[in-house]
Enzyme design. Structure first.
Site, PDB file in Angstrom:
ATOM      1  N   TYR A  37      11.673   3.495 -12.286  1.00 58.63           N
ATOM      2  CA  TYR A  37      12.603   3.511 -11.157  1.00 58.63           C
ATOM      3  C   TYR A  37      13.837   4.311 -11.556  1.00 58.63           C
ATOM      4  CZ  TYR A  37      14.596   1.849  -6.785  1.00 58.63           C
ATOM      5  OH  TYR A  37      15.130   1.794  -5.523  1.00 58.63           O
ATOM      6  N   LYS A  92     -12.137  -5.433   3.412  1.00 54.83           N
ATOM      7  CA  LYS A  92     -12.504  -4.024   3.300  1.00 54.83           C
ATOM      8  C   LYS A  92     -11.846  -3.410   2.061  1.00 54.83           C
ATOM      9  CE  LYS A  92     -14.703  -0.869   5.851  1.00 54.83           C
ATOM     10  NZ  LYS A  92     -15.918  -1.064   6.643  1.00 54.83           N
TER      11      LYS A  92
END
Length: 750
Positions: A37, A92
C-alpha cells in the site's frame, strides 16, 4: 438430515458463505505493507496510468472474472431476485477457482432493465479480465450479452446459453460417431425454446448440423413459420421457425435422430422414443427431473440408445463445469477480446477427443469404480477429470490466436506446462522429468505386464512417447485385455510360458551359481517376472525395470538386488519419496529399504538423493535429521548423524550444501535456521531430509503427505547399477507412468 438441511449447515458454518479473499504477497513486515500500500503502491499506479495494458502485469485483472446476475432466472427457482441469487454466484466462483484457478468477484445487480444492466456491467471493465453472465432471464439475456460483447474489450460469456451448448455439443460429436451417423444429416428436435435451447441449436449448426433439419418446440408445440408470422413467438424463437404444419412434441419426434430436452421433466414417454429413427440420441437435460428418465429411455427399444442428462447419478452428465472454467482460462491467458464461435467449437472438440482417452484411476474411483470407457455410456469426460484443463484451455487459447481474438501469442507446449503447475507442484516437477524422457525414450520392462494397470500404463507411455514398454505376461491374456479396454497399440510382449527363456536362465544361473543356485532352479525362477525383468535389464535387452504392483516391497526388491545389484560407486540402495507442496519440494530419505542405516549408508543415501534431485532441476540442500541440534544431545545415535554430516561437508566431491545433525523444524524453517544457527552450511531451508532410520523416514513422509497436504511421488530407488523402481501395491496408472519416466531419465544418465 435431508439435503436442504445439510446445505443450510454447509453455507451457515462460520465463516458464512463459500468464498474469501486471500493475499498473494507477504504482509508480515512494515516494508511489506509499504510495498503493498502507501507509499509503494503509487509506483504501479503511475505505470498503469501511462499504459493501461500494464494492469495485467501489476494487478489481478488478468486472472479475475466477474460473475454477474440480477437473479431473474436462477436454476429451477426462477425470478428470486439478486440477493437470493448470491449463494449461486458464490458457488460459481468456487468452481472457477477449484477447476481453473481463476479468481472471482460475484456481482449481484438490482436491475430489471437491460439497459441498466449493460451500463453497470460495462462500467466494471477496468476491474475484470472477463465477465460471466449468469441466471438472467430470456429474452433480455440475449440483448445484454450482445450489447456487452460489442461494447466491451474483454470476454463476455453467458454460461446459461453457451455452456450447455458446448458440453452437449461435445457429447453430440461422439454420439454421432458411435451411432454411425453424419451430423449434417441429423434430424434434431428441441423441447424448449429458451436462451439455452436457442444457443444450443445455433451451436449445433456451428458444429455442422443443418439448420433446416432442426425442429424447435415450446409449450405451444412446434415453432412454425405460421406461428412466427402471426406474432405468437418472439424474435429469437423465430430464428428456428420451420415450414411444417403445426404439431406437438410427439409429432416432431417421429423419425428424429436427436432429441434435445431443455424444458421440463416427464414430458417424453417410451412411445415417443420408439417413434424415433434408428440408434437415437436423447439429451434429456431438464434438472432435477429430465424429460424422460435414463432408465426409461434406454429400455424403450433394443438398438443403441445414447442418453445424456443433467444428473450426476447417471452416465453422460451434461455439466457446465466442464466448460466455463477452462474456456475462461484459455481466453484470459490469451488476453482475448472475446469468446468467439471458433473458441467454443475448439472447446467442444477438445472435450469430445478427451472422452476417447484412457481415464485416470482417480477419476474412476471418484465415480464409484464403474468402468469409464468410450462408448454409449461415456461420451463426455467427467467434471473431476483434471485433464480437462490441459485439453480445453490450450484448445481455446489456440483458437483465440488463430481467429485473431488474442492479444497475446505463446508456445502451447510451454503453456500446458504452466497450466499443470496451477494444479500442483507435483505435476510441474513430473513434467520436467517426462519431457526429458520424451527426448530419448528407453525400453522399460513392466514385470506384471498382464495386470490391467500395467497395460494401461504401457498404452500411455507409448501414446505420449515417454518410453518403449515391454510387458511380461501371458500374451493372449494381454491382447484380450487390450481389446476389452479399447487400447489400440502394439506393445512388445515377452510371454514366460511361450517364449524361449533359456538364455536368460543361463545368465541367471551364471550370476547366482556361487550363491547356491542350480541351473534347474534358475530355469524355474526365470519364469518369475521379477527375475526375468531383472535379467533382461542386466544383459541389456531392456534399459529399466518397474515391478512391485502385486508384490510386497521386500519380495519385489530382492530379485533386482540379486541380479543387477548396486552401482560401482554405491554399496547400498535406498528408497526416496519426493513430496510436493504448493511452493516447496522435499525429498525424504530413506523410507523403504535401510532399517537402521550406518554412517556410511547415511552419507551414500545423501549423495544419491542429491543426484536424483538434480534430475528434477532442483538444486539440492541436504539436512541430516535428528532430535538434536548441532550437538545439543550427545550420544551414539546423534554422533553417528553428526559425523556423517561432517564427512559429507569435508568431501571435495560433494558440491551441494549439507549439514546436521539438526531437528526437522530447524531444517525447514528459515527463521530458525538463520537466526539461531547462522553458522549452518544451509543458507536456505533444506529440500533433502535424511532420516536417521527406516521407521522415522516412513512415518515422517506419511505425516507430511497426510497432514501437510503434500503429493508423494515414489518410492524412487537410488543406488542401483541400472534403473529399477519398485512400485507400491495399489499404485495408480499415473504412478506407474511417473516412475517409468523417472526410470527412462535414469537410463539416459547411464
Amino acid at each position: 438430515m435431508g439435503l436442504d438441511e445439510d446445505a443450510l449447515d454447509y453455507h451457515r458454518e462460520d465463516p458464512p458463505g463459500k468464498i474469501e479473499i486471500s493475499t498473494t504477497k507477504p504482509t508480515n513486515t512494515q516494508r511489506d505493507l509499504s510495498l503493498a500500500y502507501s507509499p509503494g503502491v503509487a509506483a504501479p499506479c503511475r505505470e498503469i496510468r501511462d499504459d493501461v495494458e500494464k494492469a495485467y502485469s501489476y494487478t489481478t485483472k488478468g486472472n479475475m472474472v466477474g460473475v454477474v446476475s440480477n437473479g431473474t432466472a436462477v436454476l429451477g427457482l426462477g425470478d428470486i431476485g439478486p440477493q437470493a441469487s448470491k449463494p449461486v454466484m458464490e458457488g460459481k466462483g468456487v468452481l472457477f477457482k477449484r477447476f481453473a484457478d481463476i479468481d472471482v468477484f460475484d456481482i449481484e445487480l438490482d436491475h430489471d432493465d437491460p439497459e441498466a444492466m449493460v451500463t453497470s456491467i460495462k462500467a466494471m471493465e477496468p476491474t475484470f479480465g472477463g465477465i460471466n453472465l449468469e441466471d438472467i432471464k430470456a429474452p433480455e439475456c440475449f440483448e445484454i450479452e450482445s450489447r456487452l460483447r460489442e461494447e466491451m474489450d474483454i470476454p463476455v460469456f453467458h454460461d446459461d446459453q453457451h455452456g450447455t451448448a458446448i458440453i452437449s455439443g461435445a457429447a453430440l460429436l461422439n454420439a454421432v460417431d458411435i451411432g454411425g451417423k453424419d451430423i449434417s444429416e441429423l434430424d434434431i428436435v428441441f423441447s424448449g425454446a429458451g436462451a439455452s435451447a436457442i444457443a444450443t441449436a445455433r451451436f449445433y449448426v456451428s458444429l455442422g448440423a443443418d439448420k433446416d433439419r432442426i425442429t424447435m418446440c415450446d409449450s405451444g408445440g412446434i415453432i412454425t413459420k405460421e406461428r412466427a408470422e402471426s406474432g405468437d413467438v418472439n424474435e429469437f424463437k423465430q430464428e428456428f421457425a420451420t415450414d411444417v404444419p403445426e404439431g406437438s412434441l410427439d409429432d416432431a419426434m417421429e423419425e428424429a435422430d436427436v432429441f434435445v430436452g431443455l424444458s421440463v421433466g416427464g414430458i417424453v414417454d417410451q412411445d415417443m422414443v420408439r417413434s424415433m429413427a434408428d440408434n437415437p440420441i436423447i439429451f434429456a437435460m431438464a434438472n432435477p427431473d429430465p424429460e424422460i428418465s435414463y432408465e426409461d429411455a434406454k429400455q424403450a427399444r433394443d438398438d443403441t440408445v445414447i442418453v445424456a442428462t443433467g444428473r450426476s447419478d447417471y452416465p453422460n452428465q451434461v455439466n457446465n463445469v466442464l466448460g466455463f472454467p477452462f474456456i475462461f482460462r484459455g481466453a484470459l491467458d490469451a488476453r482475448a477480446t472475446e469468446i468467439n464461435e471458433e473458441m467454443k467449437v475448439a472447446a467442444a472438440e477438445a472435450l469430445a477427443e478427451l472422452s476417447r482417452e484412457d481415464v485416470p484411476d482417480a477419476v474412476v474411483k471418484a465415480y464409484g469404480d464403474d468402468p469409464l470407457q468410450f462408448g454409449p455410456d461415456y461420451i463426455i469426460p467427467k467434471p473431476l477429470d483434471p485433464r480437462v484443463l490441459f485439453e480445453v484451455a490450450p484448445a481455446v487459447a489456440e483458437a483465440a490466436m488463430e481467429s485473431g481474438a488474442a492479444r497475446d501469442d505463446f508456445d502451447l507446449d510451454a503453456y500446458t506446462e504452466r497450466l499443470e503447475a496451477r494444479l500442483g507442484k507435483s505435476r510441474e516437477m513430473m513434467r520436467v522429468v517426462l519431457n526429458k524422457a520424451k527426448s530419448e525414450p528407453k525400453r522399460v520392462v513392466l514385470a506384471e505386464g498382464d495386470d490391467e494397470k500395467m497395460i494401461r500404463a504401457a498404452y500411455q507411455l507409448t501414446d505420449q512417447g515417454i518410453a518403449q514398454p515391454i510387458l511380461l505376461g501371458d500374451r493372449e491374456e494381454i491382447w484380450a485385455q487390450m481389446e476389452e479396454l479399447g487400447l489400440n497399440f502394439e506393445p512388445e510382449i515377452v510371454d514366460p510360458d511361450a517364449d524361449n527363456l533359456d538364455p536368460y536362465a543361463d545368465r541367471l544361473h551364471d550370476l547366482r551359481k556361487r550363491n547356491g543356485l542350480t541351473r534347474r532352479e534358475a530355469e524355474d525362477l526365470i519364469e518369475d517376472g521379477n527375475y526375468l525383468g531383472s535379467v533382461m535389464v542386466e544383459v541389456g535387452d531392456a534399459d529399466a525395470l518397474l515391478t512391485g504392483l502385486m508384490h510386497h516391497y521386500p519380495a519385489a526388491l530382492r530379485p533386482p538386488l540379486q541380479v543387477i545389484g548396486t552401482a560401482d560407486d554405491a554399496d547400498y540402495a535406498g528408497g526416496v519419496y519426493m513430496l510436493t507442496f504448493k511452493n516447496r519440494v522435499v525429498f525424504c530419505v530413506d523410507a523403504t529399504v535401510n532399517q537402521d542405516p550406518s554412517r556410511d549408508v547415511l552419507e551414500e543415501m545423501t549423495r544419491h538423493t542429491a543426484e536424483l534431485a538434480q534430475r528434477f532441476n532442483v538444486e539440492p540442500r541436504a539436512a541430516l535429521l535428528s532430535y538434536s541440534d548441532f550437538g545439543s544431545v550427545n550420544n551414539p545415535g546423534t554422533r553417528k548423524i553428526r559425523r556423517a554430516a561432517d564427512n559429507l561437508r569435508s568431501d571435495p566431491d560433494v558440491e551441494f550444501p549439507v549439514d546436521g545433525e539438526m531437528q526437522a523444524d530447524t531444517a525447514l524453517v528459515e527463521d530458525i535456521l538463520n537466526d539461531s544457527y547462522e553458522f549452518s552450511e544451509l543458507d536456505d531451508p533444506a529440500n533433502i531430509l535424511v532420516f536417521p532410520n527406516l521407521e522415522a523416514g516412513n512415518i515422517g513422509y506419511k505425516l507430511l503427505q497426510r497432514l501437510g497436504g503434500a503429493e508423494a511421488i515414489g518410492p524412487m530407488l537410488v543406488g542401483m547399477d541400472k534403473p529399477v523402481h519398485v512400485l507400491q501395491r495399489g499404485d495408480e496408472v499415473k504412478d506407474i507412468v511417473n516412475l517409468a519416466g523417472v526410470a527412462v531419465v535414469d537410463a539416459q544418465e547411464e
